[in-house]
Design a protein around this motif. Structure first.
Motif, PDB file in Angstrom:
ATOM      1  N   LYS A  51       7.453  -5.298  -7.483  1.00  0.00           N
ATOM      2  CA  LYS A  51       6.495  -5.855  -6.521  1.00  0.00           C
ATOM      3  C   LYS A  51       5.983  -4.763  -5.579  1.00  0.00           C
ATOM      4  N   LEU A  52       6.873  -3.884  -5.117  1.00  0.00           N
ATOM      5  CA  LEU A  52       6.444  -2.783  -4.252  1.00  0.00           C
ATOM      6  C   LEU A  52       5.460  -1.869  -4.965  1.00  0.00           C
ATOM      7  N   GLU A  54       3.520  -2.672  -7.521  1.00  0.00           N
ATOM      8  CA  GLU A  54       2.273  -3.419  -7.726  1.00  0.00           C
ATOM      9  C   GLU A  54       1.410  -3.382  -6.453  1.00  0.00           C
ATOM     10  N   LEU A  55       2.022  -3.622  -5.323  1.00  0.00           N
ATOM     11  CA  LEU A  55       1.291  -3.589  -4.052  1.00  0.00           C
ATOM     12  C   LEU A  55       0.801  -2.176  -3.723  1.00  0.00           C
ATOM     13  N   TYR A  56       1.624  -1.184  -4.029  1.00  0.00           N
ATOM     14  CA  TYR A  56       1.247   0.206  -3.789  1.00  0.00           C
ATOM     15  C   TYR A  56       0.010   0.587  -4.597  1.00  0.00           C
ATOM     16  N   ASN A  58      -2.184  -1.457  -5.840  1.00  0.00           N
ATOM     17  CA  ASN A  58      -3.331  -2.224  -5.325  1.00  0.00           C
ATOM     18  C   ASN A  58      -3.968  -1.476  -4.162  1.00  0.00           C
ATOM     19  N   LEU A  59      -3.147  -0.796  -3.390  1.00  0.00           N
ATOM     20  CA  LEU A  59      -3.637  -0.072  -2.228  1.00  0.00           C
ATOM     21  C   LEU A  59      -4.281   1.264  -2.581  1.00  0.00           C
ATOM     22  N   HIS A 107      -4.342   1.379 -12.271  1.00  0.00           N
ATOM     23  CA  HIS A 107      -4.491  -0.001 -12.736  1.00  0.00           C
ATOM     24  C   HIS A 107      -4.851   0.014 -14.218  1.00  0.00           C
ATOM     25  N   HIS A 115     -10.918  -5.906 -10.466  1.00  0.00           N
ATOM     26  CA  HIS A 115     -11.369  -5.410  -9.171  1.00  0.00           C
ATOM     27  C   HIS A 115     -12.869  -5.177  -9.156  1.00  0.00           C
TER      28      HIS A 115
END
Length: 137
Positions: A51-52, A54-56, A58-59, A107, A115
């Motif tokens: 999860k970390l 994935e969020l990273y 995304n950023l 990605h 996106h």
């Protein structure tokens, strides 16, 4: 006060204290979110890493393995295993940066298209110039 590890605290606010008149005020997380420790107990370390990451991504859009290990402090083998799991799930893809050497991760085609369709970012112009086979020129 209980002996909580530093990781069980969060920055609550900033005060005008100290030599620079800027100091963070930390507080124990369970005091404000009493149910959080029990909820977090159900999440495995592997799930949290995924999860970390994935969020990273995304950023930042794209990064190298060294960026991931430096930021999270994970051993290379652990970070590589998590990255490969997200690649296998088609959330991330290995990529080639046209201007910088090294192995890049970004990605996947599906995530980039999602996106672009949402209009959140023009991936190849905003973040990095990356060529993913068959997607970007």
């Amino acid at each position: 006060m209980n002996n909580y590890k530093e990781t069980s605290k969060f920055c609550l606010s900033v005060s005008r204290a100290g030599a620079w008149k800027y100091s963070h005020i930390y507080e124990v997380v369970p005091r404000h979110f009493p149910d959080l420790p029990e909820q977090a107990r159900k999440i495995t370390e592997s799930q949290a890493r995924l999860k970390l990451l994935e969020l990273y991504f995304n950023l930042v859009g794209a990064a190298q393995m060294r960026d991931v290990t430096k930021l999270f402090g994970w051993p290379g083998e652990v970070a590589n295993r998590a990255l490969n799991k997200l690649i296998d799930q088609d959330l991330l893809a290995k990529a080639v940066h046209t201007k910088q050497a090294g192995e890049w991760v970004c990605h996947s085609k599906t995530a980039v298209l999602r996106h672009l369709k949402k209009g959140l970012a023009n991936f190849h112009e905003t973040f990095f110039v990356i060529r993913i086979s068959g997607l970007l020129p």
